[in-house]
Design a protein around this motif. Structure first.
Motif, mmCIF file in Angstrom:
data_model
loop_
_atom_site.group_PDB
_atom_site.id
_atom_site.type_symbol
_atom_site.label_atom_id
_atom_site.label_comp_id
_atom_site.label_asym_id
_atom_site.label_seq_id
_atom_site.Cartn_x
_atom_site.Cartn_y
_atom_site.Cartn_z
ATOM 1 N N ALA A 78 -135.438 12.630 40.384
ATOM 2 C CA ALA A 78 -135.513 14.090 40.522
ATOM 3 C C ALA A 78 -134.488 14.766 39.619
ATOM 4 O O ALA A 78 -134.803 15.762 38.952
ATOM 5 N N PRO A 85 -136.598 16.701 45.054
ATOM 6 C CA PRO A 85 -137.640 15.869 45.675
ATOM 7 C C PRO A 85 -138.502 16.711 46.606
ATOM 8 O O PRO A 85 -138.018 17.649 47.239
ATOM 9 N N VAL A 130 -141.632 13.563 43.757
ATOM 10 C CA VAL A 130 -140.689 14.496 43.113
ATOM 11 C C VAL A 130 -141.459 15.614 42.444
ATOM 12 O O VAL A 130 -142.512 15.436 41.906
#
Length: 130
Positions: A78, A85, A130
Motif C-alpha cells: 500500500a 489498504p 489495496v
C-alpha cells in the motif's frame, strides 16, 4: 519466527510495488515448497485446537504472528502504490491463509501448477486488498 522474518525482509527491502508483488509470491511459493510438512502440521494443529483447549493459546499466538506478517506485506505494498489498504489485517490474513492452504493441499497432492498459482494468486490478492 523464521517464516515471519523472511517476509519482514521482503517488506522492508521492497523498493517498488512490482518487486514486492513478485517477491511476496516467490516467498510464499518457496516456503510452501520447502516447508510443506511443517505447514501441514500447522494446519493440523490449528484444527485440533478446535477440539483441544490446551492448544488454543499457542495456536492463537502463532495465528496472530502470521496475521501481523501478512499485514506488513499488505501495508508495504500500500505504501509503495500510495494508497491505504482497503481491508483489515484480519481479512487480509484470512484471504492469504485460504490461498496458501489451498495451494498446500494441491502441492501435497502432486499438482504441478500449485506453486505458480500461489504466486499469481498472491499478486491478485495484494492488488485487490489495496
Amino acid at each position: 519466527a523464521q517464516c515471519t522474518e523472511r517476509y519482514d525482509a521482503i517488506a522492508a527491502h521492497a523498493t517498488d510495488a512490482e518487486a514486492l508483488l513478485r517477491d511476496a509470491g516467490d516467498g510464499l511459493a518457496a516456503t510452501l515448497s520447502h516447508d510443506a510438512l511443517m505447514h501441514r502440521l500447522w494446519y493440523d494443529l490449528r484444527a485440533q485446537a478446535l477440539f483441544e483447549e490446551s492448544f488454543r493459546l499457542d495456536v492463537a499466538d502463532i495465528d496472530a504472528s502470521l496475521e501481523r506478517m501478512i499485514w506488513r506485506i499488505v501495508a508495504a505494498y500500500a505504501d509503495l502504490v500510495g494508497v491505504a489498504p482497503r481491508c483489515t489485517a484480519g481479512l487480509a490474513y484470512a484471504a492469504f491463509d485460504g490461498l496458501f492452504q489451498q495451494a498446500l493441499l494441491r502441492h501435497l497432492s502432486g499438482d504441478a501448477a500449485a506453486l505458480d498459482d500461489l504466486r499469481s494468486g498472491t499478486r491478485v490478492l495484494l492488488t485487490r486488498l489495496v
